[in-house]
Design an enzyme around this catalytic site. Structure first.
Site, PDB file in Angstrom:
ATOM      1  N   ARG A 193       0.797  -0.613   0.376  1.00 17.74           N
ATOM      2  CA  ARG A 193       0.099  -0.258  -0.214  1.00 17.74           C
ATOM      3  C   ARG A 193       0.819   1.255  -0.131  1.00 17.74           C
ATOM      4  NH1 ARG A 193      -5.058   2.152   1.462  1.00 17.74           N
ATOM      5  NH2 ARG A 193      -5.863  -0.222   2.010  1.00 17.74           N
ATOM      6  N   TYR A 194       1.628   1.791   1.137  1.00 20.80           N
ATOM      7  CA  TYR A 194       2.460   2.528   1.370  1.00 20.80           C
ATOM      8  C   TYR A 194       4.053   2.832   0.721  1.00 20.80           C
ATOM      9  CZ  TYR A 194      -0.956   3.611   4.122  1.00 20.80           C
ATOM     10  OH  TYR A 194      -1.852   3.782   4.967  1.00 20.80           O
ATOM     11  N   ASP A 259      20.160 -17.175   9.527  1.00 23.92           N
ATOM     12  CA  ASP A 259      20.358 -16.233   8.369  1.00 23.92           C
ATOM     13  C   ASP A 259      21.975 -16.411   7.610  1.00 23.92           C
ATOM     14  OD1 ASP A 259      21.337 -14.693   9.851  1.00 23.92           O
ATOM     15  OD2 ASP A 259      19.725 -12.982   8.311  1.00 23.92           O
ATOM     16  N   THR A 283      33.357 -12.943  10.209  1.00 24.87           N
ATOM     17  CA  THR A 283      32.325 -13.122  10.788  1.00 24.87           C
ATOM     18  C   THR A 283      30.399 -12.858  10.139  1.00 24.87           C
ATOM     19  OG1 THR A 283      31.188 -12.948  13.041  1.00 24.87           O
ATOM     20  CG2 THR A 283      32.759 -10.761  11.942  1.00 24.87           C
ATOM     21  N   HIS A 331      -2.931  32.023  16.855  1.00 26.98           N
ATOM     22  CA  HIS A 331      -4.069  31.100  16.990  1.00 26.98           C
ATOM     23  C   HIS A 331      -4.585  30.477  16.615  1.00 26.98           C
ATOM     24  CE1 HIS A 331      -0.874  32.527  20.639  1.00 26.98           C
ATOM     25  NE2 HIS A 331      -1.025  33.704  20.115  1.00 26.98           N
ATOM     26  N   SER A 462     -17.077  10.462   1.356  1.00 25.52           N
ATOM     27  CA  SER A 462     -17.068  10.158   2.164  1.00 25.52           C
ATOM     28  C   SER A 462     -18.714   8.825   1.444  1.00 25.52           C
ATOM     29  CB  SER A 462     -17.954  10.462   3.134  1.00 25.52           C
ATOM     30  OG  SER A 462     -18.884   9.895   4.044  1.00 25.52           O
ATOM     31  N   ARG A 502      29.334  -6.977  21.748  1.00 27.11           N
ATOM     32  CA  ARG A 502      28.003  -7.608  20.632  1.00 27.11           C
ATOM     33  C   ARG A 502      27.256  -8.178  21.477  1.00 27.11           C
ATOM     34  NH1 ARG A 502      23.802  -7.742  17.782  1.00 27.11           N
ATOM     35  NH2 ARG A 502      23.501  -8.647  15.937  1.00 27.11           N
TER      36      ARG A 502
END
Length: 642
Positions: A193-194, A259, A283, A331, A462, A502
């Site tokens: 969607r975004y 992973d 590593t 304001h 709407s 770590r």
């Protein structure tokens, strides 16, 4: 009926399926080519011709049906596979060859299931070495394919004739639509969607593994110079660098629960000669952190491009409206006049600050480098013993190859302070966008009515009230910005609580916070550009509001003139206050501002000020000070920065 993730491409001969399949293959998708063509090409290599191979067309198509069934059994139902033709294609071809496909369809009833079927409309017919059909027969086959897929309950999505890349986009878009409608699992709104497809690709699993492979190959290339790899081993790694099977990696990760190890194993399975040297001395976070920095670098470049576009659009509007007077509000109450351009310049100035901050953050964007476990480079020092290369030289070669600038000092990971800076600048951009969007929402409300965001011809405000023109784009910006504002705190926590050399308690959330920060920011900036590009300034309403409230701002000048001509300042203030309050009562009764008439009719005011003087002071359209000048100065400053 067993569910699977098979996407089928079908269509008459000469429909361009293979070209799109190759484009998907380039993007890393698993593909499976048409068994009939593979079989024919095998026979041609043995010296046969297509006409000989397909002499008995019905017998040939029955054989292809068997091959189609065997092919579909080879793939796991969990794998996303794009298939050139499927079992129902064989049914259609068997019928075209004069066979009885009804029995076959009945036999397979309830056993066929595909995620989606895409039927490619035929391109101009081209005869090739594998085809025996003519154009008329090809059209008949296309018709039979549609009928067959419909008969087995698999209504195909028609892919119109257009360029291969447009067809690819069409298919991928339908896949996204299918996901958001039919998946019975959570899918992030940032998956469809975004945000832009470009930003999604940066944070895709595919791009992550591409970057991991790039780092491994760069490391191997540097180690080859040190004599740690043979030319054959390096060439093997380079040759197989982009042959990535993500499904296999995920399968291996289930076994290893790691992973990076899974990705190493999958690479080694493909690159059998060089596979034994992958990750030598490294590593995990020599790979993960450097790849993350590369992703962030790509994403920041994308954000910078969009901020620049935002400033260009603001500049155009500022220049156009620099001298257009409008009522200023403090304001949320009428104050003194300003100009439309000057108000817009206030927002643009914030974005200019954001751009400068973003560019500064990019200068601070450094990578972990190649330093091994706990960041001491001890493993590299060990493997380079007796070689004409130091660990520092190895790191330099790899980093130059990757176009990264490493930190001098790293632990097993790079400092997470940079993550906080990156998310903070995204938050700043989101904040600037929300400031503008919130003000636009105010200015679009009927009480002000001076600005509005674009509203599409078929847009619905709407479901209940058909007259509504809701500022949905601005509301989306403020909503997403509110979310982005929460993410720097997570990054700050990671930087603060990275204990000693770590800990792993940042790992899981780092998978989330970067795409979840960059994609909404991307969506915010794209939406903002659409608003600014179609920005609506309602000049008549601006003039009306200025005529309604502007005269009040002349009262201070009138007091000054009365005092200059000998009237008491305190009495003048009380007199103007009384007249103003009376005028307000008229306005609140829905009438026009009567202050000019009230001042003109007041005996004290008329005693000291002529009607001409009064009229001049009540004209507030020029009472905007240096607004125009400063607006145009900012326009020049922005142009210089871009």
């Amino acid at each position: 009926m067993k569910k699977n993730n098979f996407y089928v491409f079908t269509g008459g001969p000469s429909s361009g399926k293979t070209t799109v399949l190759k484009l998907l293959e380039e993007k890393g998708f698993l593909t499976s080519y048409e068994p009939a063509r593979i079989f024919i090409e095998e026979q041609i290599r043995k010296g046969k011709e297509a006409s000989e191979i397909r002499k008995n067309e019905l017998e040939f198509q029955l054989k292809i049906l068997t091959l189609n069934i065997q092919r579909e059994k080879q793939f796991s139902s969990d794998e996303i596979v794009f298939m050139d033709r499927a079992i129902p294609d064989s049914f259609a071809y068997i019928k075209h060859a004069g066979g009885n496909s009804k029995k076959l369809i009945k036999k397979m009833n309830g056993k066929l299931s595909y995620k989606q079927v895409f039927l490619f409309r035929m391109l101009p017919f081209v005869k090739d070495h594998a085809r025996v059909e003519n154009h008329r027969q090809a059209k008949q086959i296309e018709k039979l394919l549609i009928e067959t897929y419909n008969r087995v309950g698999l209504r195909p999505i028609i892919v119109p004739v257009m360029s291969p890349r447009k067809r690819l986009k069409f298919i991928l878009n339908h896949m996204k639509e299918d996901k958001k409608i039919t998946d019975y699992t959570y899918t992030s709104v940032f998956s469809w969607r975004y945000g832009s497809e470009e930003m999604r690709q940066i944070f895709s699993e595919k791009n992550k593994y591409i970057l991991w492979r790039k780092i491994w190959v760069s490391l191997a290339r540097a180690q080859r110079r040190a004599g740690l790899l043979s030319k054959q081993e390096l060439d093997d790694l380079i040759r197989n660098q982009n042959k990535i099977n993500i499904s296999r990696i995920l399968q291996l990760e289930k076994q290893t629960n790691h992973d990076v190890v899974a990705a190493i194993k999958e690479f080694a399975e493909t690159a059998k000669k060089g596979g034994g040297k992958i990750h030598l001395g490294a590593t995990s976070y020599d790979i993960v952190d450097n790849a993350s920095t590369m992703q962030i670098k790509q994403a920041l470049d994308n954000v910078e491009k969009n901020v620049v576009q935002t400033l260009k659009l603001f500049n155009k509007l500022i220049g156009k409206y620099a001298d257009v007077a409008c009522m200023g509000f403090t304001h949320l109450q009428p104050a003194e006049p300003t100009t439309v351009g000057y108000r817009l310049a206030f927002y643009a100035q914030d974005f200019l600050i954001d751009l400068e901050l973003l560019r500064f953050v990019k200068t601070q964007l450094k990578a972990k480098g190649i330093k091994g476990a706990v960041g001491t480079s001890a493993s590299y020092e060990k493997i380079l013993e007796g070689k004409k290369m130091s660990s520092a030289q190895l790191e330099d070669k790899v980093m130059n190859d990757l176009d990264l600038n490493p930190f001098l000092v790293s632990s097993q990971v790079s400092t997470k302070k940079i993550d906080y800076l990156v998310l903070s600048v995204l938050n700043s951009i989101a904040s600037s966008s929300a400031k503008f969007a919130n003000d636009l929402r105010i200015m679009q409300s009927p009480a002000y009515g001076e600005w509005s965001e674009p509203f599409g011809k078929n847009q619905v405000g709407s479901s209940a009230m058909p007259f509504k023109r809701n500022p949905i784009r601005s509301e989306k910006i403020t909503s997403l910005a509110r979310y982005v504002s929460t993410l720097p705190q997570v990054a700050l926590g990671n930087a603060t609580h990275s204990y000693l050399e770590r800990t792993l308690d940042d790992s899981a959330n780092r998978r989330i916070i970067f795409p979840d920060a960059f994609l909404p920011t991307d969506e915010i900036l794209l939406t903002l550009s659409k608003i600014l590009d179609g920005f609506q300034i309602h000049s008549k309403r601006i003039e009306y509001n200025l005529s309604l409230y502007g005269p009040f701002s002349s009262t201070e000048n009138i007091i000054i003139e009365l005092v200059k001509k000998g009237f008491d300042r305190q009495k003048a203030h009380e007199l103007l206050r009384t007249i103003s309050m009376k005028a307000w009562e008229e306005i609140q009764d829905g009438k026009l501002n009567p202050i000019q008439v009230l001042l003109k009719e007041d005996s004290t005011v008329s005693k000291y000020l002529t009607e001409k003087e009064l009229k001049k002071m009540l004209d507030v359209t020029k009472h905007t000070g240096t607004a125009k000048k400063r607006s145009l100065q900012l326009v020049k400053k922005i142009k210089k920065s871009l």
